[in-house]
Design a protein around this motif. Structure first.
Motif, PDB file in Angstrom:
ATOM      1  N   PHE A 168     117.999  45.893  11.064  1.00 41.32           N
ATOM      2  CA  PHE A 168     118.951  46.181   9.987  1.00 41.32           C
ATOM      3  C   PHE A 168     120.333  46.510  10.542  1.00 41.32           C
ATOM      4  CE2 PHE A 168     118.851  50.375  11.270  1.00 41.32           C
ATOM      5  CZ  PHE A 168     119.127  51.339  10.329  1.00 41.32           C
ATOM      6  N   CYS A 169     121.284  46.680   9.652  1.00 45.48           N
ATOM      7  CA  CYS A 169     122.682  46.953   9.991  1.00 45.48           C
ATOM      8  C   CYS A 169     123.350  45.796  10.742  1.00 45.48           C
ATOM      9  CB  CYS A 169     122.832  48.254  10.779  1.00 45.48           C
ATOM     10  SG  CYS A 169     122.639  49.723   9.753  1.00 45.48           S
ATOM     11  N   HIS A 170     122.835  44.583  10.547  1.00 45.95           N
ATOM     12  CA  HIS A 170     123.516  43.411  11.098  1.00 45.95           C
ATOM     13  C   HIS A 170     124.629  42.953  10.155  1.00 45.95           C
ATOM     14  CE1 HIS A 170     120.112  41.776   8.630  1.00 45.95           C
ATOM     15  NE2 HIS A 170     121.090  41.054   8.143  1.00 45.95           N
ATOM     16  N   TRP A 171     124.784  43.663   9.037  1.00 49.68           N
ATOM     17  CA  TRP A 171     125.764  43.330   8.009  1.00 49.68           C
ATOM     18  C   TRP A 171     127.008  44.195   8.138  1.00 49.68           C
ATOM     19  CZ3 TRP A 171     120.644  44.847   6.683  1.00 49.68           C
ATOM     20  CH2 TRP A 171     120.461  46.245   6.565  1.00 49.68           C
ATOM     21  N   LYS A 172     128.043  43.847   7.386  1.00 40.74           N
ATOM     22  CA  LYS A 172     129.237  44.691   7.347  1.00 40.74           C
ATOM     23  C   LYS A 172     129.036  45.841   6.362  1.00 40.74           C
ATOM     24  CE  LYS A 172     133.187  42.672   7.850  1.00 40.74           C
ATOM     25  NZ  LYS A 172     133.638  43.267   9.144  1.00 40.74           N
ATOM     26  N   ASN A 190     122.610  32.694   3.168  1.00 38.56           N
ATOM     27  CA  ASN A 190     123.183  33.366   4.330  1.00 38.56           C
ATOM     28  C   ASN A 190     122.253  33.483   5.529  1.00 38.56           C
ATOM     29  OD1 ASN A 190     125.641  33.814   2.966  1.00 38.56           O
ATOM     30  ND2 ASN A 190     124.766  35.609   1.945  1.00 38.56           N
ATOM     31  N   TYR A 191     120.963  33.209   5.339  1.00 39.39           N
ATOM     32  CA  TYR A 191     120.012  33.249   6.449  1.00 39.39           C
ATOM     33  C   TYR A 191     119.264  31.922   6.590  1.00 39.39           C
ATOM     34  CZ  TYR A 191     120.694  38.327   5.854  1.00 39.39           C
ATOM     35  OH  TYR A 191     121.234  39.580   5.738  1.00 39.39           O
ATOM     36  N   LEU A 218     125.061  38.143   7.984  1.00 39.71           N
ATOM     37  CA  LEU A 218     125.430  38.648   9.302  1.00 39.71           C
ATOM     38  C   LEU A 218     126.929  38.940   9.341  1.00 39.71           C
ATOM     39  CD1 LEU A 218     123.277  36.099  11.263  1.00 39.71           C
ATOM     40  CD2 LEU A 218     123.122  38.558  11.647  1.00 39.71           C
ATOM     41  N   ASP A 219     127.282  40.080   9.932  1.00 40.17           N
ATOM     42  CA  ASP A 219     128.690  40.443  10.107  1.00 40.17           C
ATOM     43  C   ASP A 219     129.330  39.419  11.053  1.00 40.17           C
ATOM     44  OD1 ASP A 219     131.133  41.540  10.787  1.00 40.17           O
ATOM     45  OD2 ASP A 219     130.364  43.567  11.093  1.00 40.17           O
TER      46      ASP A 219
END
Length: 662
Positions: free
Chosen positions: A274-278, A375-376, A285-286
């Motif tokens: 997790f936290c691969h996003w902004k 997005n994935y 993905l960020d």
């Protein structure tokens, strides 16, 4: 009043309606309600019902009987219980044995009722049903619950989902039956010495399924037939999975894959946590940290490594998806509006107050999958870690939450399976047939959606290695064959000591013989070559042993898919007539030919191992063959845990040769 209505046995009294009907092979479904008719909600019983020619109903003056193959039920009016139920197993010799009966309170002076209903809001009832407890009965299953034992007799299990606790209300009894509490409400199961009690805090009816068979394997097969068979595990999923919290950038992630390749260390799956996003809830993905994900996917594809990603299902108010989801009502809500949000404060810079997508809402499912696909999936990431897939509200708020399908008090435990189904269906519709999802929670029937449950956020300790090995055996007896080990434990208070190093070695050695061979942790040193001390050569040997065993693993997965037989299982499953084997809890079978005795305590260099009777056993490390039916003292040097091969299967024994030479 008792009647036969279209092959169903109906019993009607002033207070309730009871219906029993044939359900699959050698099975019966029982529903009881104070209402005028039973609800047809399938819950876990989703599969087409096999038509059996040997079902029958007989109604006499003092008893009514319904039979379906090897199982029958009788209804009679006794002094303390109108519509008293008993269940029987029938053998080929014309004999029948009572396998389960409702509790008889004998006298009315202290009789609360064997089946009770108390009205609550929304047309629901608090319902309880009591069964007679039997001396010596052993009970297995119920998902992943840290009870400290495999035999659940004497345990109380709260029926709610959380990431270290998966409720799957199916169990197998040593009395020769399988039992599904087909009710996802909040509640409780009590397996006491004086009675067995099932409690639903909010339901429309009591609903359960019971089956029998000539073996534990046959009972599991019957259950899979009515609740769903697991797909065949893809070959890529049978190898080693590398994961930790967390690989923060594309370059760091690729560096891990490249190091596996440089070391010639087998790797099947590499996980983006997790936290691969902004912003939480963006589901992408960020781009600053993951600038070219398509190139990353191509490089790992060339290595033969699958990428798994953990998108999460909570949404921050500043996320690009918040406003459209809020406008469409795609989040869970609450009875009074005060519990609509949940608090998750683990992400720096974000408001801890967040919203939770509602997997029971078809519109929410469609919206979420459209974002995940865009997005994935469309960039080549086709495997998802469903963390979380449990209701993430505070435990004390569960009964206040409301889903699209109704109040959570009635359907709380259905939350994970709803999410699993959404992602499974989305992947299949997008053309991806090989679905495996690591899941933070599960319920009855999760197996049909490719779910691989794992205990999340457990401690890196010998205590939790031992406790969750036992819990994993009960998960395997719950009809979900793809349990994951989460090697090393997530929370590491110590990641440098000799004790920690030995823990990691022992956990890997155990993990080889679990359905999904995966490590995960918050510690920075969670790659085989970074754990420290003298661990690398031992961890490497374990990874290579799993690699050699993959054809054997796939044989067990084929049986799991076709017949519902768990690859990892307690000794009693195969040796139910061996009185010593049925009491052993710290050993297990991996398939029918491997007997595994993990080392779950520090600095143990030998341990007792029981070799079940009726066959010979070959020490996988020495090649020495010994007779079954005896306890031996097995060596447990740091290089190995005791593993024995049934009979003299030399091909299987060869997999254990010269591992350290790889």
């Amino acid at each position: 009043m008792t009647s036969n209505i279209d092959g169903k046995l109906l019993y009607k009294s002033d207070n309730e309606l009871l219906i029993i009907e044939p359900w699959g092979y050698d099975g019966l479904r029982v529903r009881v309600t104070p209402n005028s008719e039973v609800a047809d909600t399938a819950w876990a019983l989703t599969e087409p019902i096999a038509q059996t020619a040997n079902s029958m109903i007989r109604i006499d003056d003092d008893e009514a009987v319904i039979r379906n193959g090897k199982i029958s039920a009788s209804i009679s009016d006794i002094f303390t219980q109108p519509g008293y139920l008993q269940f029987f197993r029938h053998t080929g010799e014309g004999q029948k044995t009572c396998i389960l009966s409702e509790h008889d309170y004998v006298v009315n002076a202290h009789n609360p009722g064997t089946r009770t209903f108390q009205a609550r809001d929304n047309g629901l009832f608090h319902a309880e049903t009591d069964f007679t407890a039997r001396d010596g009965e052993r009970l297995y299953g119920m998902g992943l619950n840290a009870t400290g034992r495999v035999n659940l007799k004497g345990s109380v299990i709260d029926l709610y989902q959380r990431h270290v606790k998966h409720v799957v209300p199916f169990l197998i009894s040593s009395e020769g039956y399988g039992f599904l509490w087909n009710n996802p409400s909040l509640g409780r199961a009590e397996f006491g010495n004086n009675r067995t009690r099932w409690v639903a805090h909010g339901c429309k009816q009591i609903d359960y399924y019971i089956t029998t068979g000539d073996s534990n394997a046959e009972i599991m097969e019957h259950y899979a037939d009515v609740s769903g068979h697991a797909p065949l595990l893809p070959y890529w999923a049978s190898g080693f999975w590398q994961c930790k919290n967390r690989y923060k950038t594309q370059e760091e992630f690729l560096g891990i894959a490249r190091e596996f390749k440089r070391l010639n260390l087998p790797l099947s799956v590499l996980v983006i946590d997790f936290c691969h996003w902004k912003t939480t809830g963006d589901w992408r993905l960020d781009s600053e940290l993951w600038p070219d994900p398509e190139a990353m996917v191509r490089e790992l594809d060339e290595m033969g490594v699958r990428i798994m990603i953990s998108p999460w299902i909570v949404v921050d108010k500043t996320s690009e998806n918040f406003e459209p989801m809020k406008k469409q009502g795609l989040f869970t809500s609450s009875i009074d509006g005060k519990k609509d949000t949940l608090r998750f404060g683990a992400i720096p810079g974000e408001d801890p107050e967040k919203y939770l997508y509602d997997p029971t809402n078809p519109a929410a499912a469609a919206y979420l999958w459209s974002k995940w696909k865009e997005n994935y999936f469309d960039i080549g990431i086709k495997t998802f870690w469903l963390d979380p897939c449990d209701d993430f509200h505070a435990i004390e708020d569960y009964d206040q939450v409301v889903y699209h399908i109704g109040p959570a008090v009635e359907s709380h435990c259905y939350f994970p399976i709803a999410h699993q189904k959404n992602i499974y269906d989305g992947l299949h519709a997008a053309g991806e047939p090989e679905v495996v999802t690591i899941c933070r929670s599960s319920w009855a029937g999760s197996q049909r959606y490719g779910a691989s449950p794992a205990a999340h956020d457990i401690m890196a300790s010998f205590e939790h290695l031992h406790e969750y090995m036992l819990a994993g055996l009960n998960l395997s007896m719950s009809g979900i064959p793809w349990g994951a080990a989460e090697i090393g434990g997530f929370i590491s208070l110590d990641n440098t000591s000799d004790k920690f190093h030995e823990l990691m070695i022992r956990w890997y050695q155990y993990g080889v013989f679990t359905p999904i061979f995966r490590t995960h942790s918050v510690r920075p040193n969670n790659e085989a070559w970074t754990v420290g001390g003298d661990t690398y050569r031992h961890i490497r040997a374990a990874i290579f042993l799993r690699e050699r065993l993959r054809p054997y693993v796939m044989e067990q997965m084929k049986l799991a898919s076709e017949r519902g037989i768990p690859p990892m299982r307690p000794l009693f499953f195969d040796f139910e007539t061996d009185p010593v084997a049925v009491e052993i809890e710290d050993q297990f079978l991996f398939g029918s030919d491997l007997l595994v005795a993990p080392v779950t305590h520090y600095e143990i260099r030998s341990r007792k191992v029981y070799l079940p009777s009726g066959t010979e056993w070959t020490d996988a490390w020495t090649g020495e063959t010994q007779a079954g039916g005896q306890k031996i003292e097995a060596a447990t040097p740091i290089e190995q845990i005791p593993v024995f091969v049934r009979g003299d299967n030399s091909e299987l024994v060869r997999h254990f040769d010269n591992l350290y030479a790889e």
